[in-house]
Design an enzyme around this catalytic site. Structure first.
Site, PDB file in Angstrom:
ATOM      1  CB  CYS A   2      27.749   2.870 -54.178  1.00  0.00           C
ATOM      2  SG  CYS A   2      28.022   3.211 -52.454  1.00  0.00           S
ATOM      3  NE  ARG A  27      25.526  -1.832 -57.760  1.00  0.00           N
ATOM      4  CZ  ARG A  27      26.605  -2.459 -58.200  1.00  0.00           C
ATOM      5  NH1 ARG A  27      26.522  -3.230 -59.255  1.00  0.00           N
ATOM      6  NH2 ARG A  27      27.757  -2.320 -57.598  1.00  0.00           N
ATOM      7  CD1 TRP A  74      23.692  -0.547 -48.874  1.00  0.00           C
ATOM      8  CD2 TRP A  74      25.810  -0.594 -48.173  1.00  0.00           C
ATOM      9  NE1 TRP A  74      23.788  -1.510 -47.908  1.00  0.00           N
ATOM     10  CE2 TRP A  74      25.076  -1.564 -47.450  1.00  0.00           C
ATOM     11  CE3 TRP A  74      27.170  -0.447 -47.882  1.00  0.00           C
ATOM     12  CZ2 TRP A  74      25.646  -2.378 -46.479  1.00  0.00           C
ATOM     13  CZ3 TRP A  74      27.750  -1.254 -46.910  1.00  0.00           C
ATOM     14  CH2 TRP A  74      26.985  -2.215 -46.225  1.00  0.00           C
ATOM     15  CG  ASN A 100      30.024   2.731 -56.822  1.00  0.00           C
ATOM     16  OD1 ASN A 100      29.393   3.711 -56.421  1.00  0.00           O
ATOM     17  ND2 ASN A 100      29.567   1.891 -57.722  1.00  0.00           N
ATOM     18  N   GLY A 101      33.112   2.372 -53.521  1.00  0.00           N
ATOM     19  CA  GLY A 101      34.333   1.833 -52.919  1.00  0.00           C
ATOM     20  C   GLY A 101      34.654   2.564 -51.626  1.00  0.00           C
ATOM     21  CD  GLU A 483      20.872 -19.916 -49.419  1.00  0.00           C
ATOM     22  OE1 GLU A 483      21.872 -19.529 -48.777  1.00  0.00           O
ATOM     23  OE2 GLU A 483      20.300 -19.215 -50.269  1.00  0.00           O
ATOM     24  CE  LYS A 487      18.377 -16.330 -49.573  1.00  0.00           C
ATOM     25  NZ  LYS A 487      19.594 -16.713 -50.169  1.00  0.00           N
ATOM     26  CD  GLU A 490      19.395 -12.961 -47.721  1.00  0.00           C
ATOM     27  OE1 GLU A 490      20.344 -12.183 -47.835  1.00  0.00           O
ATOM     28  OE2 GLU A 490      19.327 -14.023 -48.359  1.00  0.00           O
ATOM     29  CG  HIS A 506      26.175 -31.496 -29.105  1.00  0.00           C
ATOM     30  ND1 HIS A 506      26.771 -32.309 -28.181  1.00  0.00           N
ATOM     31  CD2 HIS A 506      25.892 -32.278 -30.168  1.00  0.00           C
ATOM     32  CE1 HIS A 506      26.863 -33.543 -28.676  1.00  0.00           C
ATOM     33  NE2 HIS A 506      26.336 -33.541 -29.884  1.00  0.00           N
ATOM     34  CE  LYS A 605      21.597 -10.417 -56.461  1.00  0.00           C
ATOM     35  NZ  LYS A 605      21.167 -11.570 -55.668  1.00  0.00           N
TER      36      LYS A 605
HETATM   37  C1  F6R Z   1      22.199 -13.951 -49.692  1.00  0.00           C
HETATM   38  C2  F6R Z   1      23.088 -13.248 -50.573  1.00  0.00           C
HETATM   39  C3  F6R Z   1      24.477 -12.967 -50.117  1.00  0.00           C
HETATM   40  C4  F6R Z   1      25.464 -13.277 -51.244  1.00  0.00           C
HETATM   41  C5  F6R Z   1      26.886 -12.867 -50.836  1.00  0.00           C
HETATM   42  C6  F6R Z   1      27.889 -13.240 -51.908  1.00  0.00           C
HETATM   43  O1  F6R Z   1      20.944 -14.123 -50.260  1.00  0.00           O
HETATM   44  O2  F6R Z   1      22.722 -12.899 -51.651  1.00  0.00           O
HETATM   45  O3  F6R Z   1      24.784 -13.695 -48.965  1.00  0.00           O
HETATM   46  O4  F6R Z   1      25.398 -14.643 -51.527  1.00  0.00           O
HETATM   47  O5  F6R Z   1      26.927 -11.489 -50.616  1.00  0.00           O
HETATM   48  O6  F6R Z   1      27.580 -12.633 -53.106  1.00  0.00           O
HETATM   49  P1  F6R Z   1      28.195 -13.138 -54.477  1.00  0.00           P
HETATM   50  O7  F6R Z   1      27.649 -14.502 -54.729  1.00  0.00           O
HETATM   51  O8  F6R Z   1      27.715 -12.131 -55.489  1.00  0.00           O
HETATM   52  O9  F6R Z   1      29.674 -13.143 -54.305  1.00  0.00           O
END
Ligand code: F6R
Length: 610
Positions: A2, A27, A74, A100-101, A483, A487, A490, A506, A605
């Site tokens: 949010c 976000r 959100w 927010n929250g 990673e 990527k 997501e 395994h 985000k």
């Molecule tokens: C993946 C991604 C998320 C963040 C995670 C932690 O591309 O962006 O997995 O890495 O939500 O976020 P931060 O680094 O802001 O604590």
């Protein structure tokens, strides 16, 4: 997640609110709304979907007001629809609130309020808070005191902004666990959950701390702490520039951020490498370095991509700094009453600096007396402020929801930290100098990898219809496999798993057939021959193979379907290079599938709820 924006001053707030909400789109959200106060009434306009849909609605109404609040939601409690979108209002519409929250005890509060005759339209916790404030207004409190009284009954987290028809000269804001910033203008003031919503209007900001509330007028603000004492807040200058949060001609923020990596890792290392001494200099750690070097254990805690960076950090720190290192999901760490000793150093990694689980794990570690180091991107973020000390990664604003340049900048900073500790221990000058030179050569090497973009795009074309993907790597490249898979899943919604290559036998090998693409991280290092055996095993089962390999490797081409050749570096830095082709591969597959790369479904985000 949010987003909050608000304005009070002489201008028409409508374009400011809509503009601010657009800046907060990155976000992640599913509905949006604004609430304004005109001479004699309040008005709320909401919509499901993009801010542009809200804007169309608002434009058709020809509104004008000097005070207003806006929100991107959100969904947490209740589906994304107009009723659940913010602002929420009391029964007569005189009080508008955005939040927010999460209010954890909202069900109990709702039942009590129902008992007193309150009726609810939405399924949200936020509407409960609105009615709770209303109940204190009805008891004769002014707005500030009604907000304070209501918040004293609330369990959970909040960043809120409230306007009230009977006190039209102010916005009341409060914070606990969700960021809230006041932007200072000339006879006008702004509020936001994120400075990117303010940067077009002002560079002067005030960060509220947990437990603080403030009345924001057009020409001043009054902040108070938990004990109702007025507090002097420091006005800070933000360095963020508008062009840093625009796409600068790129189709997507994600592509821009991938392409920016030579520069962002230069920024992460700028002024921090000392070639002559074969070490690094990290200003924030100067007062703590002896304690860090003597740590019996390092714990790294984070979420998502930052957790993957932590895993690479574990390899670096154990190999060179010779300190046992553990990596923990912040969400698990915070709840299992971890054993923390006075000679532990705990590192929290977070791009946003606002991730709720990471922040909570940090607070718990501090409470237990650990030395807490924050590695953050967003300057002034909650994690940066709560840490005992820290290192900024200086990657610049990361707007694409999928983290890219923050990851490579986090790894760069972790390599600097490792070097600093290792040189205080047993690492020789020559070895230190070699690492410094290798770190300095990374931007040029990344440029070379980025020049393979069109080749990677062609590979993406062959794989865009795949239903599953496997990513395999060993040693330092195992976290890169995780990673790469993250990527892809997501932003392309293709199911992908990362594994240590040796683990394939395994279990995951059962999945391999002609429809299973496998991405191997196979640079020439001490695990290379073993990786080649794993490649043979996949090939024997007709899996389609993409290999990220060393430039100098001419054996691998015959074994795999596609190779992406990258420059060599020392093992500890290899993830900073091997991850780049995986970022581009995920990006191009998602674009070819016609998906919203910068704002993938359901993702946010900055994950400010647990
Ligand atoms: C993946 C991604 C998320 C963040 C995670 C932690 O591309 O962006 O997995 O890495 O939500 O976020 P931060 O680094 O802001 O604590």
């Amino acid at each position: 997640m949010c987003g909050i924006v608000g304005y009070i001053g002489a201008k028409n707030c409508i374009p400011i609110l809509i503009g601010g909400l657009k800046r907060l789109e990155y976000r992640g959200y599913d509905s949006a709304g604004i609430g304004i106060l005109t001479d004699d009434s309040t008005k709320v306009i909401k919509s499901v979907g993009k801010v542009s849909v809200l804007q169309e609605k608002v434009d058709s109404l020809d509104l004008n007001a000097n005070i207003g609040i806006g929100h991107t939601r959100w969904a947490t409690h209740g589906v994304p629809n107009e009723i659940n979108a913010h602002p929420h209002m009391n029964a007569d519409g005189s009080l508008l609130l955005i939040h927010n929250g999460i209010i954890e005890n909202y069900e109990v509060l709702k039942e009590t309020l129902k008992h007193f005759g309150y009726e609810f339209r939405s399924e949200t916790d936020t509407e409960v808070l609105t009615m709770l404030i209303d109940s204190f207004l009805k008891k004769g409190h002014d707005l500030l005191n009604a907000v304070r009284a209501a918040l004293s009954e609330v369990e959970g987290t909040y960043g809120i902004a409230v306007i009230y028809k009977e006190e039209p000269d102010k916005i009341v804001v409060a914070k606990k666990g969700s960021p809230l910033v006041i932007g200072i203008g000339d006879n006008e003031n702004y509020i936001a959950s994120d400075v990117s919503a303010l940067v077009a209007h002002t560079q002067q900001v005030v960060y509220l701390e947990d437990g603080e509330v403030a009345e924001v007028y057009c020409d001043k603000f009054i902040a108070k702490d938990v004990s109702d004492k007025e507090i002097e807040k420091e006005v800070k200058e933000i360095t963020l520039k508008l062009d840093e949060i625009s796409k600068s001609g790129y189709a997507h923020f994600m592509l821009k951020e991938i392409m920016e990596q030579p520069e962002s890792i230069c920024n992460a290392m700028r002024g921090r490498l000392l070639l002559g001494e074969g070490t690094s200099k990290l200003g924030g750690l100067e007062d703590y370095i002896d304690r860090i070097v003597q740590s019996k254990r390092i714990i790294i805690s984070a979420c998502g991509t930052s957790w993957h960076a932590g895993l690479v950090g574990e390899y670096m720190l154990e190999q060179f700094a010779e300190i046992p290192t553990e990596v923990e999901y912040a969400s698990e760490f915070r709840y299992r009453n971890p054993l923390i000793y006075p000679d532990d150093t705990i590192i929290f990694i977070s791009q946003s600096g606002e991730t709720a689980d990471t922040l909570a794990a940090l607070k718990e570690s501090k409470r237990k007396g650990a030395l807490v180091i924050g590695i953050c991107n967003v300057v002034g973020s909650s994690i940066a402020r709560e840490s005992s000390t820290g290192i900024y990664i200086h990657a610049g604003p990361e707007i694409g929801v999928a983290s890219t340049k923050a990851f490579t900048a986090q790894l760069t900073v972790l390599s600097l930290l490792t070097l600093l500790i290792a040189r205080k221990k047993r690492m020789s000058l020559v070895d230190g100098q070699n690492i410094v030179k290798e770190i300095e050569s990374l931007p040029e090497k990344i440029e070379k990898i980025l020049s393979l973009d069109s080749k990677i795009e062609k590979i993406a074309d062959q794989f865009k219809d795949a239903k599953n993907f496997l990513y395999l790597g060993r040693g330092y490249n195992f976290p890169v496999a995780l990673e790469g898979a993250l990527k892809l899943k997501e932003i392309s919604y293709i199911h992908a798993e990362g594994y240590p290559a040796a683990e394939m036998k395994h279990g995951p090998i059962a999945l391999i057939d002609k429809d299973m693409p496998v991405v191997f991280l196979a640079p020439k290092d001490s695990t290379y021959d073993k990786i080649l055996s794993n490649i043979q095993e996949v090939k024997a089962r007709h899996g389609r193979i993409i290999a990220v390999a060393s430039e100098s490797d001419n054996r691998i081409d015959k074994l795999v379907d596609y190779t992406i050749k990258i420059p060599d570096t020392i093992r500890m830095l290899m993830p900073i290079l091997t991850v780049v082709p995986l970022q581009l591969l995920a990006y191009h597959i998602a674009v070819k599938k016609g998906l919203n790369v910068d704002q993938p479904r359901n993702l946010a985000k900055s994950v400010t709820v647990e």
